[in-house]
Scaffold this active site. Sequence first.
Site, short mmCIF file in Angstrom:
data_model
loop_
_atom_site.label_atom_id
_atom_site.label_comp_id
_atom_site.label_asym_id
_atom_site.label_seq_id
_atom_site.Cartn_x
_atom_site.Cartn_y
_atom_site.Cartn_z
N SER A 75 0.80 -1.22 0.00
CA SER A 75 0.00 0.00 0.00
C SER A 75 0.83 1.28 0.00
O SER A 75 0.41 2.29 -0.55
CB SER A 75 -0.97 0.00 1.19
OG SER A 75 -0.27 -0.21 2.39
N HIS A 125 1.27 4.86 4.24
CA HIS A 125 0.35 5.49 3.30
C HIS A 125 0.70 6.96 3.09
O HIS A 125 0.80 7.43 1.95
CB HIS A 125 -1.09 5.39 3.83
CG HIS A 125 -1.60 3.99 3.91
ND1 HIS A 125 -2.81 3.67 4.49
CD2 HIS A 125 -1.06 2.81 3.48
CE1 HIS A 125 -3.00 2.37 4.41
NE2 HIS A 125 -1.96 1.83 3.81
#
Length: 276
Positions: free
Chosen positions: A201, A254
């Site tokens: 991610s 992230h």
Amino acid sequence: MLMITSFANPRVAQAFVDYMATQGVILTIQQHNQSDIWLADESQAERVRVELARFIENPGDPRYLAASWQSGQTNSGLRYRRFPFLATLRERAGPVTWIVMLACVVVYIAMSLIGDQTVMVWLAWPFDPVLKFEVWRYFTHIFMHFSLMHILFNLLWWWYLGGAVEKRLGSGKLIVITVISALLSGYVQQKFSGPWFGGLSGVVYALMGYVWLRGERDPQSGIYLQRGLIIFALLWIVASWFDWFGMSMANGAHIAGLIVGLAMAFVDTLNARKRT
């Protein structure tokens, strides 16, 4: 003749050709690995490039469909394979995209068979000072996923964004984005949670930031991300930060990945503008 651009989807290529025909510009399509668009009258090149930038920004604009009807070419005459879904998967992704996807799947299967901890001992961010020279650990954390939903979500975005970058900008560009974002997002995440984390991610968020800003600042690059999707990504970060969904997420990775992607896109478009 001058080659203008290439499209992975032949219907998209046909839509642009039909629209330009209504504007008095004749383009032709040559089918190779992709649909290559060629211009015979090179004096019209600048006009075509301007229209191409507009088309890339919003290929779903009704005027392009209307142009297909006006030109009488709603049937492009192209032959499509019996398995368009598989063809789309293959055509949108280059070798680096597929290699990373395969590595993630293999590692996920290994984690399912022999356990998360066993695999993490080999692939996790260095969790002991004696491991700091095992260089692969700074990157291999991106291959580890801890649930089916986790890997499916990440691989879908990786294929969609990474494949676009590789097809339009080359395998080298995708490798650079992946390596830098894996390293920096991993570094930030281990500061937040320690070394026991994993997932693609951080790289996916880097690609989101890169593709969105590159498309905004350099439409002729051929890559773009709708603004609604980048807003969704930001809202997802906020939701994850406040744990609204009760799921454990690598928030540091992230945020770091998104910043890395935006920074790389800014630098790349800055250099491109200087060259022009």
